[in-house]
Design an enzyme around this catalytic site. Structure first.
Site, PDB file in Angstrom:
ATOM      1  CG  HIS A 351       2.720   0.443   7.498  1.00 56.11           C
ATOM      2  ND1 HIS A 351       2.928   1.758   7.843  1.00 56.11           N
ATOM      3  CD2 HIS A 351       2.113   0.462   6.293  1.00 56.11           C
ATOM      4  CE1 HIS A 351       2.474   2.545   6.887  1.00 56.11           C
ATOM      5  NE2 HIS A 351       1.977   1.775   5.931  1.00 56.11           N
ATOM      6  CB  ALA A 352      -2.444   0.612   9.443  1.00 53.42           C
ATOM      7  CG  HIS A 381      -6.770   5.697   5.448  1.00 50.89           C
ATOM      8  ND1 HIS A 381      -6.583   6.757   4.579  1.00 50.89           N
ATOM      9  CD2 HIS A 381      -5.986   4.703   4.953  1.00 50.89           C
ATOM     10  CE1 HIS A 381      -5.747   6.418   3.620  1.00 50.89           C
ATOM     11  NE2 HIS A 381      -5.358   5.169   3.829  1.00 50.89           N
ATOM     12  CD  GLU A 382      -5.047   1.185   6.196  1.00 52.32           C
ATOM     13  OE1 GLU A 382      -5.266   0.496   5.178  1.00 52.32           O
ATOM     14  OE2 GLU A 382      -4.091   1.987   6.266  1.00 52.32           O
ATOM     15  CG  HIS A 385      -7.354   1.358   1.325  1.00 55.20           C
ATOM     16  ND1 HIS A 385      -7.098   2.019   0.146  1.00 55.20           N
ATOM     17  CD2 HIS A 385      -6.511   1.903   2.242  1.00 55.20           C
ATOM     18  CE1 HIS A 385      -6.151   2.923   0.335  1.00 55.20           C
ATOM     19  NE2 HIS A 385      -5.777   2.873   1.597  1.00 55.20           N
ATOM     20  CD  GLU A 409      -3.076   5.231   0.197  1.00 60.39           C
ATOM     21  OE1 GLU A 409      -3.271   5.858   1.261  1.00 60.39           O
ATOM     22  OE2 GLU A 409      -2.882   4.002   0.185  1.00 60.39           O
ATOM     23  CG  HIS A 509       8.947   6.836  -3.019  1.00 61.18           C
ATOM     24  ND1 HIS A 509       9.215   7.160  -1.699  1.00 61.18           N
ATOM     25  CD2 HIS A 509       7.732   6.245  -3.029  1.00 61.18           C
ATOM     26  CE1 HIS A 509       8.192   6.781  -0.946  1.00 61.18           C
ATOM     27  NE2 HIS A 509       7.290   6.232  -1.716  1.00 61.18           N
ATOM     28  CE1 TYR A 519       1.845   6.948  -1.894  1.00 62.94           C
ATOM     29  CE2 TYR A 519       3.758   7.509  -3.219  1.00 62.94           C
ATOM     30  CZ  TYR A 519       3.029   6.574  -2.515  1.00 62.94           C
ATOM     31  OH  TYR A 519       3.470   5.281  -2.447  1.00 62.94           O
TER      32      TYR A 519
END
Length: 610
Positions: A351-352, A381-382, A385, A409, A509, A519
């Site tokens: 998982h990235a 995207h990563e 971060h 995010e 969750h 989110y």
């Protein structure tokens, strides 16, 4: 996934950490502190000590977690859990001890640090030792029950969530979909009794910290009163609801074409027919609802493969995006220590995720990169971060995080929104950008992911806040859950859901007690960021075609906001990048404006709403 998410996500460790941290408190130490009025100087010394201690613990936890994720064995999992327990235990203890300085006049930075310490908790344990132990047991049991959950349609065949997820995404057999949907949702019933007690205990702990209940504690971390934050969410939802309603109407009649009377012409969509267990994203039903002329005019996956692009070059493209904005290149250690491909000799977590091991410049990503358009976007995207993490590395330790939990995010997704045909032309991957008339399919697919998610992202915590406050009683748990699903999503179960069930418990969750509003906020903020940065870059194209690649002015706006970390209230950070102090969901309407017009044309003469 950012560093804060990693250190707060291990709920089992958090709960056990609460117990061990609270046991470390000695009665004599507490009595000694209570006998002397606290001072501002003591508060500063306390904050300094917390930062020094927690930084080292977080670094140790990050290193252990990295090894566990890139070299999975029983031993590495145990070592990572022990490191997490130590750091989270210390964080809980500092949060509890910070209450001592409530009411003391403090410098703004010290006051904010103590506030952040306290609000880092997602669950506050009661001070009674027996109740703390009970809370730990219940929390561990609920998460364990979810993790071990299976549906066995026959005595010889059992399906875990991964199996069921694949069926939900690919099957077009309505009976099969309903069967596995109902089978998984049965998981919640046995959890209900534990959840009722869990709510009682964590509410007691929250009140000991001065909050009305756990929901109020969660809402207090957004630099406004809990009541004002709730009103803010309602305002944002009303801004975007018309687009969602149009999308809902279109998807409903397209699914009715496929499934007949199983889908009503004028009412809620059956929850099991949207390609996802919780109907939280709908992109898996895109093949059923795609317009006839959905071909975007190019296939990025095929282009990358035909050029024999390797994983390292995929990441270089992402780095080049940020370099074009004026950011410094990634450090040498990033290329030496990241995991870009799946090793052949061991098990890893593919998982990235983005990592900031030492909270300065030991940045890494962990991925098993495939040469696909999806992974091309995920890398951008990563890295969003990573560049955020590096930008705030000069802040005091407790300020090395995003402005609020939706920002991290949102930044990654903002960068992904700039992966447009125009950007691909600048990279030489396309000769020319297709005409904008080709965009409806792309926009619809993205709306099935982003727009469809919004009401679900909102209602998970709307539900829990009402549970924590007592507005929803245990007898109403299931009825209220489906009332909110209907109100916000226009979704309903196709079979009866009795009051003794607990369908909310079938979403990870909830039993794991992970807040969800972040989110929803990230979904809103990414489009607001994208609109503001596109304007700064001088883009006059439709917003969905704007890319900030190569624009230093947009890069500076982004960099200035990232460097703030969480040192200031989030409206200050929002203003730095957008010029606005309020979150604004109209940017989503602007981005999807061509799709909105198309949807309204498709829906003409058909029922809209539910």
């Amino acid at each position: 996934m950012g560093s804060c998410a990693r250190r707060l996500a291990i709920v089992g460790a958090l709960l056990s950490g609460i117990v061990s941290a609270m046991r470390a408190e000695t009665p004599s130490g507490a009595d000694q502190r209570a006998s002397k009025p606290p001072t501002a100087a003591e508060a500063k010394a306390f904050a300094d000590d917390a930062e020094k201690t927690l930084l080292q613990l977080w670094i140790n936890q990050g290193r252990a977690d990295w090894v566990k994720s890139t070299y999975i064995t029983d031993d590495t999992e145990i070592l990572a859990a022990q490191a997490a327990d130590r750091s989270i235990s210390a964080g809980v203890q500092y949060a509890k001890d910070s209450v001592r300085f409530d009411g003391v006049t403090l410098p703004d930075d010290v006051a904010r640090k103590l506030k952040l310490l306290k609000l880092s908790l997602t669950v506050a344990a009661p001070s009674d030792p027996a109740e703390r132990a009970e809370l730990t047991r219940i929390g561990t049991a609920m998460e364990g029950a979810y993790g071990k959950g299976k549906y066995c349609p026959t005595k010889d065949r059992c399906l875990d969530l991964e199996d069921i997820t694949k069926i939900m995404a690919t099957s077009r057999d309505a009976r099969e979909l309903l069967d596995v949907w109902a089978g998984w949702h049965a998981l919640g019933g046995p959890i209900k009794k534990d959840y009722v007690r869990f709510v009682e205990l964590c509410n007691k702990g929250a009140r000991e910290l001065g909050f009305k209940d756990t929901g109020a504690m969660w809402r207090s971390k957004y630099d406004m009163s809990p009541e004002a934050f709730s009103a803010e969410l309602d305002r944002l939802w009303q801004q975007v609801r018309p687009l969602y309603v149009s999308l809902h109407a279109y998807v409903r009649w397209k699914l009715r074409e496929r499934y007949g009377d199983a889908v009503p012409a004028n009412g809620p969509i059956p929850a099991h027919l949207l390609g996802n267990m919780w109907a939280q994203t709908w992109d898996h039903v895109y093949p059923l609802v795609a317009p006839k002329d959905a071909d975007p005019g190019y296939d990025l996956t095929q282009i990358l493969k035909s050029r024999k692009t390797d994983p390292l070059q995929m990441v270089r493209y992402g780095e080049g995006f940020f370099s074009s904005l004026g950011f410094d290149p990634l450090p040498k250690t990033f290329w030496e220590r990241s995991m870009f491909t799946k090793p052949k000799d061991r098990e890893v977590v593919c998982h990235a995720s983005a990592w900031d091991i030492d909270y300065v410049d030991d940045l890494r990503i962990k991925m098993c990169i495939d040469i696909t358009a999806e992974d091309f976007t995920t890398i951008h995207h990563e890295l969003g971060h990573n560049y955020y993490q590096r930008a705030y590395d000069r802040q005091p330790v407790l300020f090395r995080d995003s402005a609020n939990d939706g920002f991290h995010e949102a930044v990654g997704d903002t960068i992904a929104l700039s992966v447009t045909p125009e950007y691909l032309v600048k990279l030489g991957l396309l000769d020319e950008a297709p005409d904008t008339s080709k965009d409806i399919g792309l926009l619809l697919n993205k709306a099935l992911e982003k727009v469809a998610f919004l009401p679900f992202g909102l209602l998970i915590d709307q539900y829990r806040w009402k549970v924590f406050s007592g507005e929803i009683t245990p007898a109403q748990y299931n009825k209220a859950w489906w009332e909110l699903r209907l109100k916000y999503q226009g979704i309903a179960p196709a079979v009866s859901r009795p009051d003794d069930l607990f369908d909310a418990g079938a979403k990870y969750h909830v039993p794991a007690n992970v807040p969800y509003t972040r989110y929803f906020l990230a979904d809103i903020l990414q489009f607001q960021f994208h609109r503001a940065l596109s304007k700064a870059a001088g883009c006059t194209s439709p917003l969905n075609r704007c890319s900030i690649y190569g624009n230093k002015e947009a890069g500076k706006k982004l960099s200035d906001m990232l460097a703030m970390g969480c040192s200031k209230p989030w409206p200050d950070a929002l203003e730095a990048i957008t010029g606005q102090r309020q979150m604004d969901a109209t940017a989503i309407r602007d981005y999807f404006a061509p799709l909105q017009k198309w949807l309204d044309e498709q829906n003409r003469g058909k029922p809209v709403g539910w």
